[in-house]
Write an enzyme that holds these catalytic residues in place. Structure first.
Site, PDB file in Angstrom:
ATOM      1  N   PHE A  13      75.924 -58.258  77.377  1.00 10.89           N
ATOM      2  CA  PHE A  13      76.129 -59.636  77.812  1.00 10.89           C
ATOM      3  C   PHE A  13      76.607 -59.650  79.263  1.00 10.89           C
ATOM      4  CE2 PHE A  13      76.171 -60.132  73.288  1.00 10.89           C
ATOM      5  CZ  PHE A  13      75.737 -61.422  73.047  1.00 10.89           C
ATOM      6  N   GLY A  14      75.846 -60.355  80.108  1.00 11.01           N
ATOM      7  CA  GLY A  14      76.213 -60.472  81.513  1.00 11.01           C
ATOM      8  C   GLY A  14      75.353 -59.586  82.388  1.00 11.01           C
ATOM      9  N   ALA A  15      74.398 -60.189  83.089  1.00 16.83           N
ATOM     10  CA  ALA A  15      73.496 -59.416  83.952  1.00 16.83           C
ATOM     11  C   ALA A  15      73.904 -59.537  85.410  1.00 16.83           C
ATOM     12  CB  ALA A  15      72.055 -59.881  83.761  1.00 16.83           C
ATOM     13  N   GLY A  16      75.210 -59.617  85.643  1.00 13.73           N
ATOM     14  CA  GLY A  16      75.721 -59.645  87.008  1.00 13.73           C
ATOM     15  C   GLY A  16      75.771 -58.255  87.607  1.00 13.73           C
ATOM     16  N   ILE A  18      78.202 -55.990  87.912  1.00 15.42           N
ATOM     17  CA  ILE A  18      78.825 -54.950  87.099  1.00 15.42           C
ATOM     18  C   ILE A  18      77.932 -54.606  85.917  1.00 15.42           C
ATOM     19  CG2 ILE A  18      80.798 -54.408  85.616  1.00 15.42           C
ATOM     20  CD1 ILE A  18      82.530 -56.087  87.507  1.00 15.42           C
ATOM     21  N   GLY A  19      77.344 -55.621  85.303  1.00 21.48           N
ATOM     22  CA  GLY A  19      76.452 -55.371  84.176  1.00 21.48           C
ATOM     23  C   GLY A  19      75.251 -54.535  84.564  1.00 21.48           C
ATOM     24  N   GLY A  21      74.774 -52.882  87.567  1.00 19.69           N
ATOM     25  CA  GLY A  21      75.046 -51.714  88.399  1.00 19.69           C
ATOM     26  C   GLY A  21      75.895 -50.653  87.754  1.00 19.69           C
ATOM     27  N   LYS A 221      95.147 -48.214  85.459  1.00 20.96           N
ATOM     28  CA  LYS A 221      94.053 -48.767  86.247  1.00 20.96           C
ATOM     29  C   LYS A 221      94.366 -50.187  86.708  1.00 20.96           C
ATOM     30  CE  LYS A 221      90.062 -51.049  86.919  1.00 20.96           C
ATOM     31  NZ  LYS A 221      89.705 -52.457  86.752  1.00 20.96           N
TER      32      LYS A 221
END
EC number: 1.1.1.17
Length: 398
Positions: A13-16, A18-19, A21, A221
């Site tokens: 879920f999420g093709a931005g 971060i998703g 790359g 982190k």
């Protein structure tokens, strides 16, 4: 319990950035077909019409490229039934959508898990978000009565296993003409808890470091990378720097970052038994990473969503509250939080406008309760009230 007699499949879920790359890159390299679930129809169409994209890794030693293939995309808003079937037969479900969006993913994931055969190995669900316990949060939404019949929970672990994770990779703002290609730093860390998979092998994903106790990794982190990055951005914004790199060329800002990370280091070393020299080496590495001139990142982008970043379990208030309870120094974290409170009415960031509205319409005590989630009985409360009073006084005098 049997394996699917088919190639490995992951729903993300999420093709931005971060998703595409970070998460999808590792899934692709591990032999998974990746199904992107995305609400932006333009992105869905691009992914379905373009059969590959590039991931460009940038480091001090130059750049390297890899090509990502074997993916599809589904509009999760328009094609729910199709997505439910993909989840019902997937090996892995991941997401990188932002912690505040998790509740909107829960209904369709719940339907997919409910449709899953118990003859299959349970689907692994891993939220890849900058938040402590993000997968637990997602699981609570999924198992809520409005999404899952309580009668189905008795054998739920035969259908799904939920594992928290900590992700660490700097993905800066991208070139507007980059298309689907993603530029990011070479360094990465993806740590996932192993314990939910005690009775069978966890999903085989290249790059994941499996651990029995995730908390030290995720707090180290969040309270080092995210605290340091945001501290540089907020101090930089107030001093009119354009990028995080520019901000960290300023000695005063660099000192503010180091002092904030000294605050969090004192908590991390005591709480998790990490040797001081090991934590200091980690801090030094993080400062070098966020100072990378090849990853130019606008201070406005890194500072966006100040309400989330000032919340109770986040990068400033979270560690500061614990330090205050033990009578330890958290002054630099409070200084960074003050800069975050001053991050108001920033073009393109809705939360910064909402923050300005809250600051204007409420007294300092109510602001601290509402924004930071602190209660008057907590030792940090009066110190943050003083910060808010200072910011409100300056705002009113402008």
């Amino acid at each position: 319990m049997v394996q699917r007699n088919a190639p490995k499949k992951a729903v993300h879920f999420g093709a931005g950035n971060i998703g595409r790359g970070f998460v999808a890159c590792f899934l692709h390299n591990s032999g998974y077909e990746v199904i992107f679930a995305e609400v932006n129809d333009t992105t869905v169409q691009k992914l379905n019409s373009q059969k590959s994209y590039k991931v460009i890794e940038v480091g001090a030693d130059g750049t390297s490229e890899s090509t990502i293939t074997n993916y599809r995309a589904i509009n999760s808003r328009l094609n729910e039934a199709e997505l439910v079937q993909e989840i019902a037969t997937a090996d892995l479900v991941t997401c990188s959508v932002g912690p505040h969006i998790l509740k909107f993913l829960a209904p369709v994931i719940a339907k997919g898990i409910d449709a899953r055969s118990t003859d299959l190995t349970p689907v692994a669900v891993i939220a890849c978000e900058n938040a402590i316990g993000a997968t637990d949060t997602l699981a609570e939404f999924i198992k809520a009565p409005e999404n899952t019949n309580p009668d189905r929970l008795a054998d739920y672990d035969k259908r799904a296993r939920f594992a928290n994770s900590a992700i660490d990779r700097i993905v800066p703002a991208q070139d507007p003409d980059a298309g689907l290609d993603v530029r990011l730093e070479k360094f990465y860390e993806w740590v996932v808890e192993r314990t939910p998979f005690a009775d069978h092998e966890p999903p085989a994903v290249e790059g994941i470091h499996w651990v029995d106790n995730l908390q030290p990794f995720i707090e180290r982190k969040l309270y080092t990378v995210n605290t340091g990055h945001a501290t540089a951005a907020y101090h930089g914004y107030i001093r009119r720097k354009s990028t995080v790199y520019d901000a960290l060329q300023d000695r005063e800002i660099q000192e503010e970052v180091k002092k904030a990370l000294a605050n969090t280091a004192s908590l991390i070393t005591q709480k998790h038994g990490i040797p001081q020299d090991e934590q200091q080496a980690y801090v030094d590495k993080i400062v070098r990473r966020i100072s990378n001139p090849h990853l130019e990142d606008a201070v406005e982008r890194v500072g966006r969503a100040p309400l989330r970043k000032l919340s109770r379990k986040e990068r400033f208030i979270g560690p500061a509250a614990e330090l205050a309870e033990h009578g330890k120094d958290c002054g630099a974290l409070l200084d960074a939080a003050e800069m975050a409170f001053r991050f108001q009415n920033v073009e393109g960031d809705d939360e910064s406008f909402k923050l300005a509205e809250i600051m204007e319409q409420n007294g300092p005590e109510d602001v601290v309760k509402q924004v930071c989630g602190l209660e008057p009985k907590e030792k940090l409360f009066p110190a943050v009230v003083d910060v808010v009073k200072r910011v409100q006084a300056d705002t009113q005098s402008d």
